[in-house]
Design a protein around this motif. Structure first.
Motif, PDB file in Angstrom:
ATOM      1  N   GLN A 361       0.837  -1.212   0.000  1.00  0.00           N
ATOM      2  CA  GLN A 361       0.000   0.000   0.000  1.00  0.00           C
ATOM      3  C   GLN A 361       0.868   1.256   0.000  1.00  0.00           C
ATOM      4  OE1 GLN A 361      -2.278  -1.161   3.363  1.00  0.00           O
ATOM      5  NE2 GLN A 361      -3.817  -2.229   2.117  1.00  0.00           N
ATOM      6  N   LYS A 362       1.948   1.210   0.800  1.00  0.00           N
ATOM      7  CA  LYS A 362       2.822   2.391   0.903  1.00  0.00           C
ATOM      8  C   LYS A 362       3.509   2.698  -0.436  1.00  0.00           C
ATOM      9  CE  LYS A 362       6.983   2.483   2.859  1.00  0.00           C
ATOM     10  NZ  LYS A 362       8.007   2.105   3.808  1.00  0.00           N
ATOM     11  N   LYS A 363       3.969   1.647  -1.103  1.00  0.00           N
ATOM     12  CA  LYS A 363       4.705   1.859  -2.358  1.00  0.00           C
ATOM     13  C   LYS A 363       3.762   2.102  -3.533  1.00  0.00           C
ATOM     14  CE  LYS A 363       8.894   0.598  -0.683  1.00  0.00           C
ATOM     15  NZ  LYS A 363      10.130   1.358  -0.735  1.00  0.00           N
ATOM     16  N   GLY A 364       2.548   1.555  -3.447  1.00  0.00           N
ATOM     17  CA  GLY A 364       1.559   1.771  -4.512  1.00  0.00           C
ATOM     18  C   GLY A 364       1.767   0.899  -5.733  1.00  0.00           C
ATOM     19  N   CYS A 365       2.591  -0.152  -5.605  1.00  0.00           N
ATOM     20  CA  CYS A 365       2.841  -1.008  -6.779  1.00  0.00           C
ATOM     21  C   CYS A 365       1.673  -1.975  -7.001  1.00  0.00           C
ATOM     22  CB  CYS A 365       4.167  -1.742  -6.639  1.00  0.00           C
ATOM     23  SG  CYS A 365       4.366  -2.643  -5.116  1.00  0.00           S
ATOM     24  N   ASP A 366       1.709  -2.701  -8.127  1.00  0.00           N
ATOM     25  CA  ASP A 366       0.602  -3.596  -8.472  1.00  0.00           C
ATOM     26  C   ASP A 366       0.729  -4.940  -7.776  1.00  0.00           C
ATOM     27  OD1 ASP A 366      -0.447  -1.742 -10.412  1.00  0.00           O
ATOM     28  OD2 ASP A 366       1.311  -2.259 -11.629  1.00  0.00           O
ATOM     29  N   LEU A 367       1.946  -5.434  -7.718  1.00  0.00           N
ATOM     30  CA  LEU A 367       2.202  -6.740  -7.098  1.00  0.00           C
ATOM     31  C   LEU A 367       3.407  -6.601  -6.188  1.00  0.00           C
ATOM     32  CD1 LEU A 367       2.000  -8.939 -10.326  1.00  0.00           C
ATOM     33  CD2 LEU A 367       0.308  -8.932  -8.511  1.00  0.00           C
ATOM     34  N   LEU A 368       3.435  -7.419  -5.143  1.00  0.00           N
ATOM     35  CA  LEU A 368       4.601  -7.422  -4.256  1.00  0.00           C
ATOM     36  C   LEU A 368       4.948  -8.877  -3.947  1.00  0.00           C
ATOM     37  CD1 LEU A 368       6.264  -5.196  -2.470  1.00  0.00           C
ATOM     38  CD2 LEU A 368       5.115  -6.344  -0.592  1.00  0.00           C
ATOM     39  N   MET A 369       6.162  -9.254  -4.302  1.00  0.00           N
ATOM     40  CA  MET A 369       6.655 -10.585  -3.933  1.00  0.00           C
ATOM     41  C   MET A 369       7.295 -10.453  -2.555  1.00  0.00           C
ATOM     42  SD  MET A 369       7.613 -13.791  -4.562  1.00  0.00           S
ATOM     43  CE  MET A 369       8.553 -14.734  -3.337  1.00  0.00           C
ATOM     44  N   CYS A 370       6.718 -11.161  -1.596  1.00  0.00           N
ATOM     45  CA  CYS A 370       7.245 -11.044  -0.231  1.00  0.00           C
ATOM     46  C   CYS A 370       7.883 -12.358   0.190  1.00  0.00           C
ATOM     47  CB  CYS A 370       6.104 -10.711   0.722  1.00  0.00           C
ATOM     48  SG  CYS A 370       6.594 -10.853   2.461  1.00  0.00           S
ATOM     49  N   ASN A 371       9.078 -12.295   0.703  1.00  0.00           N
ATOM     50  CA  ASN A 371       9.630 -13.492   1.338  1.00  0.00           C
ATOM     51  C   ASN A 371      10.099 -13.166   2.736  1.00  0.00           C
ATOM     52  OD1 ASN A 371      12.030 -12.192   0.474  1.00  0.00           O
ATOM     53  ND2 ASN A 371      11.934 -13.376  -1.395  1.00  0.00           N
ATOM     54  N   GLN A 381      20.871 -17.688  -1.294  1.00  0.00           N
ATOM     55  CA  GLN A 381      20.486 -19.093  -1.476  1.00  0.00           C
ATOM     56  C   GLN A 381      19.963 -19.285  -2.900  1.00  0.00           C
ATOM     57  OE1 GLN A 381      20.094 -21.270   1.643  1.00  0.00           O
ATOM     58  NE2 GLN A 381      21.470 -19.648   2.295  1.00  0.00           N
ATOM     59  N   LYS A 382      19.884 -20.560  -3.292  1.00  0.00           N
ATOM     60  CA  LYS A 382      19.392 -20.818  -4.644  1.00  0.00           C
ATOM     61  C   LYS A 382      17.877 -21.022  -4.653  1.00  0.00           C
ATOM     62  CE  LYS A 382      23.287 -22.426  -7.191  1.00  0.00           C
ATOM     63  NZ  LYS A 382      23.842 -23.475  -8.013  1.00  0.00           N
ATOM     64  N   HIS A 383      17.260 -21.055  -3.471  1.00  0.00           N
ATOM     65  CA  HIS A 383      15.824 -21.301  -3.405  1.00  0.00           C
ATOM     66  C   HIS A 383      15.105 -20.128  -2.754  1.00  0.00           C
ATOM     67  CE1 HIS A 383      17.326 -25.252  -4.330  1.00  0.00           C
ATOM     68  NE2 HIS A 383      16.107 -25.552  -4.740  1.00  0.00           N
ATOM     69  N   ASN A 384      13.831 -20.076  -2.981  1.00  0.00           N
ATOM     70  CA  ASN A 384      13.032 -18.968  -2.473  1.00  0.00           C
ATOM     71  C   ASN A 384      11.617 -19.481  -2.243  1.00  0.00           C
ATOM     72  OD1 ASN A 384      12.355 -16.397  -1.732  1.00  0.00           O
ATOM     73  ND2 ASN A 384      12.911 -15.431  -3.674  1.00  0.00           N
ATOM     74  N   GLU A 385      10.808 -18.726  -1.535  1.00  0.00           N
ATOM     75  CA  GLU A 385       9.388 -19.039  -1.344  1.00  0.00           C
ATOM     76  C   GLU A 385       8.738 -17.789  -0.776  1.00  0.00           C
ATOM     77  OE1 GLU A 385       8.689 -21.971   1.836  1.00  0.00           O
ATOM     78  OE2 GLU A 385      10.657 -21.427   2.582  1.00  0.00           O
ATOM     79  N   GLY A 386       7.438 -17.772  -0.658  1.00  0.00           N
ATOM     80  CA  GLY A 386       6.777 -16.602  -0.067  1.00  0.00           C
ATOM     81  C   GLY A 386       5.365 -16.434  -0.580  1.00  0.00           C
ATOM     82  N   TRP A 387       5.000 -15.172  -0.815  1.00  0.00           N
ATOM     83  CA  TRP A 387       3.663 -14.846  -1.274  1.00  0.00           C
ATOM     84  C   TRP A 387       3.750 -13.757  -2.331  1.00  0.00           C
ATOM     85  CZ3 TRP A 387       5.302 -14.225   3.813  1.00  0.00           C
ATOM     86  CH2 TRP A 387       4.908 -15.213   4.716  1.00  0.00           C
ATOM     87  N   ILE A 388       2.782 -13.777  -3.262  1.00  0.00           N
ATOM     88  CA  ILE A 388       2.640 -12.630  -4.165  1.00  0.00           C
ATOM     89  C   ILE A 388       1.326 -11.949  -3.803  1.00  0.00           C
ATOM     90  CG2 ILE A 388       2.436 -11.825  -6.544  1.00  0.00           C
ATOM     91  CD1 ILE A 388       3.909 -14.406  -7.414  1.00  0.00           C
ATOM     92  N   LEU A 389       1.416 -10.699  -3.377  1.00  0.00           N
ATOM     93  CA  LEU A 389       0.227  -9.925  -3.008  1.00  0.00           C
ATOM     94  C   LEU A 389      -0.104  -9.003  -4.171  1.00  0.00           C
ATOM     95  CD1 LEU A 389       2.229 -10.261  -0.413  1.00  0.00           C
ATOM     96  CD2 LEU A 389       0.604  -8.737   0.674  1.00  0.00           C
ATOM     97  N   ASP A 390      -1.411  -8.760  -4.390  1.00  0.00           N
ATOM     98  CA  ASP A 390      -1.736  -7.791  -5.429  1.00  0.00           C
ATOM     99  C   ASP A 390      -2.522  -6.617  -4.858  1.00  0.00           C
ATOM    100  OD1 ASP A 390      -4.599  -8.155  -5.659  1.00  0.00           O
ATOM    101  OD2 ASP A 390      -4.219  -9.989  -6.789  1.00  0.00           O
ATOM    102  N   ALA A 391      -2.595  -5.567  -5.648  1.00  0.00           N
ATOM    103  CA  ALA A 391      -3.198  -4.314  -5.169  1.00  0.00           C
ATOM    104  C   ALA A 391      -4.706  -4.427  -4.982  1.00  0.00           C
ATOM    105  CB  ALA A 391      -2.872  -3.192  -6.158  1.00  0.00           C
ATOM    106  N   HIS A 392      -5.323  -5.525  -5.485  1.00  0.00           N
ATOM    107  CA  HIS A 392      -6.754  -5.716  -5.275  1.00  0.00           C
ATOM    108  C   HIS A 392      -7.034  -6.507  -4.002  1.00  0.00           C
ATOM    109  CE1 HIS A 392      -6.883  -4.228  -9.300  1.00  0.00           C
ATOM    110  NE2 HIS A 392      -6.441  -5.343  -9.852  1.00  0.00           N
ATOM    111  N   GLY A 393      -5.998  -6.806  -3.235  1.00  0.00           N
ATOM    112  CA  GLY A 393      -6.197  -7.532  -1.971  1.00  0.00           C
ATOM    113  C   GLY A 393      -5.942  -9.027  -2.087  1.00  0.00           C
TER     114      GLY A 393
END
Ligand code: CTP
Length: 420
Positions: A361-371, A381-393
């Motif tokens: 919300q603060k940055k105002g971007c469309d998607l945010l990949m959070c880890n 590391q060579k691996h990753n995981e997390g969530w992709i949040l979008d501006a529509h909730g």
């Protein structure tokens, strides 16, 4: 789509090798699969053995090597190798081999294996630029892709002679990473064809003097993986890379090397208006020294010691927030989908995911990949995981996987967002 975090050994991996100077790189590919615990079968063409000896492939793979359908006839080898394969990687593939595969030929063990196989097939071509752009090769590559085979874009660079251009076999590590991602279900359709993609990657260095800086441990791997997948899906890719010189350049991508946040800011603002997608995976320093010494600060000098023991900082520009604001103000000729990244830790009051929602919300971007980071997670590391949040909730889980697999999921989400 299924996502497998790392190859669940033992898989039966066939490494096909065609007759080109890059055949020696197949040795590294065989070794990488072996080290991951796979059962590897090397199937070269007769011409490949003019470049690398059979004994080398047998020793590295631990399995017999033959080129013809007339070896091991009692075990019906010409059918068995393809039937039992979980993954086939052909590196290098020549124009001639691809033409034979398109024609459905079965005149040697490699061609016969491909006629039989139903598993994922990844072809990494290597040839001179003229051959790569020959209409016959272009048509053959298109046909192979239509049939569901992944044909990796060749890298740009030095070819066999003095010439340079597209046609070079990508780095063996890149081929193995892509092949593993394809085996795990990552899609590489040409759905970014013609799109312009701008990525920030790596970490910024804020210099105190010519030899000292404030930095972070970002390796740049996630940003480069995003570039790799975007390029393989047909995009024109520019990666504004902070201090990530040791990573192999994704096929066809332009690398814009930068050092500081201000450099990255300038490079991004210059290119943002021509981009269809902007993904900011870089770890950016929020503050920079108020002044930078032009020569190395010395112990023993009072003024230098003061400068070293008390570094006063000023805030850096926010590249992501500024780019979003410029888009909202109509200052960008294109209307890019903008994706941010957030490496968060949770605390007793707020989860990492909740912090990520606030950041989006603060940055105002469309998607945010959070880890979630900390305790050895993610950085370097060579691996990753997390969530992709979008501006529509909305929020989707990004399952644990290689950074290449995660990149494929981020592009799926960015394309889906564009369509909404
Ligand atoms: N970012 C940016 N410019 C900055 C700082 C961050 O473009 N000066 C981008 C990063 O590339 C990332 C996103 O913003 O895509 C979030 O980065 P992060 O460091 O988590 O954001 P901050 O605003 O610095 O938040 P925090 O206070 O949690 O560090």
């Amino acid at each position: 789509m299924t996502h497998v975090s790392s190859p669940s050994a033992p898989r039966n991996v066939v490494v096909g090798v065609a007759g080109g100077i890059a055949a020696y790189k197949a040795c590294h590919i065989v070794r990488a699969f072996k080290e991951a615990g796979d059962n590897v079968r090397v199937v070269p063409t007769e011409s490949a053995l003019k470049f690398v000896g059979k004994a080398t492939f047998e020793a590295l793979s631990g399995n017999p090597v033959s080129t013809t359908v007339f070896d091991a006839v009692d075990s019906v080898q010409h059918v068995k190798v393809g039937q039992e394969a979980d993954l086939i990687v052909i590196a290098p593939a020549t124009a001639d081999l691809m033409a034979r595969v398109v024609a459905g030929r079965g005149d040697d063990l490699l061609a016969a294996t491909l006629l039989v196989a139903t598993c994922p097939v990844v072809i990494a071509p290597a040839m001179h630029t003229e051959m790569w752009f020959n209409p016959a090769t272009v048509a053959n590559v298109a046909t192979l892709r239509q049939r569901g085979i992944t044909v990796i874009e060749p890298a740009h660079g030095r070819l066999t002679g003095k010439d340079t251009g597209p046609g070079r076999l990508p780095d063996p590590e890149q081929i193995v990473d892509l092949a593993n991602a394809v085996h795990a279900g990552a899609r590489l359709p040409q759905d970014l064809a013609g799109k312009k993609v701008l990525i920030t990657a790596g970490g910024t260095h804020e210099h105190i003097d010519p030899v000292r800086f404030i930095g972070n441990s970002s390796s740049g791997r996630q940003g480069f993986a995003l570039g790799e997948i975007a390029a393989q899906r047909g995009a024109h890719v520019s990666i504004v890379a902070g201090n990530a010189a040791e990573l192999p350049t994704p096929a066809g991508a332009e690398i814009v090397p930068v050092v500081s946040t201000q450099d990255m800011f300038d490079a991004v603002q210059e290119r943002a208006g021509q981009s269809d997608f902007i993904v900011m995976a870089a770890a950016v320093a929020d503050f920079t020294p108020a002044s930078q010494a032009t020569s190395k600060l010395k112990k023993g000098s009072d003024s230098d010691e003061d400068a070293l023991s008390t570094i006063s900082l000023v805030e850096n520009p926010d590249i992501l927030a500024t780019t979003v604001k410029r888009r909202e103000a109509g200052e960008l000729d294109s209307n890019p989908v903008i994706v941010g990244f957030a490496a968060e830790t949770g605390d007793e009051h707020t989860t990492a995911l909740e912090y990520a929602r606030k950041k989006l919300q603060k940055k105002g971007c469309d998607l945010l990949m959070c880890n979630e980071v900390g305790m050895g997670k993610v950085f370097g590391q060579k691996h990753n995981e997390g969530w992709i949040l979008d501006a529509h909730g909305g929020v989707v889980d990004v399952e644990h996987g290689s950074k290449i697999e995660v990149a494929a999921q981020i592009w799926d989400a960015a394309l889906a967002y564009r369509e909404v």
